[in-house]
Enzyme design. Structure first.
Site, short mmCIF file in Angstrom:
data_model
loop_
_atom_site.label_atom_id
_atom_site.label_comp_id
_atom_site.label_asym_id
_atom_site.label_seq_id
_atom_site.Cartn_x
_atom_site.Cartn_y
_atom_site.Cartn_z
N CYS A 53 3.15 4.93 -2.31
CA CYS A 53 2.30 3.75 -2.54
C CYS A 53 0.95 4.13 -3.15
O CYS A 53 0.52 5.28 -3.11
CB CYS A 53 2.09 2.99 -1.23
SG CYS A 53 1.09 3.87 -0.04
N CYS A 55 -2.07 3.38 -2.13
CA CYS A 55 -3.12 3.83 -1.21
C CYS A 55 -2.91 5.30 -0.81
O CYS A 55 -3.88 5.99 -0.49
CB CYS A 55 -3.26 2.93 0.00
SG CYS A 55 -1.84 2.78 1.07
#
Length: 144
Positions: A53, A55
Site C-alpha cells: 500500500c 502508506c
C-alpha cells in the site's frame, strides 16, 4: 513472451522488500522461521509487517529507515510481507495480541514479548518523520 503471475508479483514487490532488507532487516517467509525467531530473540526485536500500500511506501518504510539512525537500536530486525507470505504473517501476528491484523504495522518486542505496536491507523495519517520520532522514543526507552 508470457510471464507467470507469481513471477510478476515477485518482480513487482522486490523493491518494497529491498527497502527493508537493504537496511538490515531479515525476511521471515515461513511460519517456522517466525516461530524460530520471534519468541527466542533475546533483547529487543523490531518487526515490520510490510505491505504494497501507499502508506507503507510513503510513511512506514521511510519512517523505519529514519528511526534506525538513532543511537539506541533494536537488537534484531525482522519483516514479514502481508499478502505475500500469508502464513508467516499470520504467525507473526499471533505475537501482536491484543491488536487485530494490520498492515503495514510495526511491533517492538523485548525478550519475545510485545512492548509497543503501531497499527496501520498510526501510519497512514502521519508523516515518515512522525513515525521515526515515535520509534526513536521507544528505542530510547527499551533498547538501551
Amino acid at each position: 513472451m508470457s510471464m507467470s503471475f507469481e513471477q510478476y508479483m515477485r518482480d513487482s514487490i522486490q523493491p518494497m522488500r529491498d527497502d527493508l532488507t537493504s537496511i538490515g532487516f531479515t525476511e521471515l517467509k515461513t511460519p517456522e522461521e517466525v516461530e524460530a525467531a520471534l519468541p527466542n530473540a533475546k533483547g529487543t526485536t523490531l518487526v515490520v509487517v510490510n505491505s504494497v500500500c501507499g502508506c507503507a511506501a510513503g510513511q512506514c518504510r521511510p519512517g523505519v529507515a529514519q528511526a534506525l539512525k538513532n543511537d539506541a537500536l533494536p537488537d534484531h530486525l525482522f519483516t514479514v510481507f502481508a499478502g505475500q507470505e500469508k502464513e508467516a504473517t499470520a504467525k507473526a501476528r499471533e505475537y501482536f495480541a491484543p491488536y487485530p491484523p494490520s498492515s503495514p504495522s510495526i511491533a517492538l518486542m523485548k525478550d519475545g514479548e510485545l512492548v509497543h505496536f503501531i497499527e496501520r491507523q498510526g501510519v497512514e495519517n502521519r508523516s515518515a518523520g512522525e513515525i521515526a520520532d515515535e520509534l526513536k522514543e521507544i528505542f530510547d526507552r527499551y533498547c538501551k
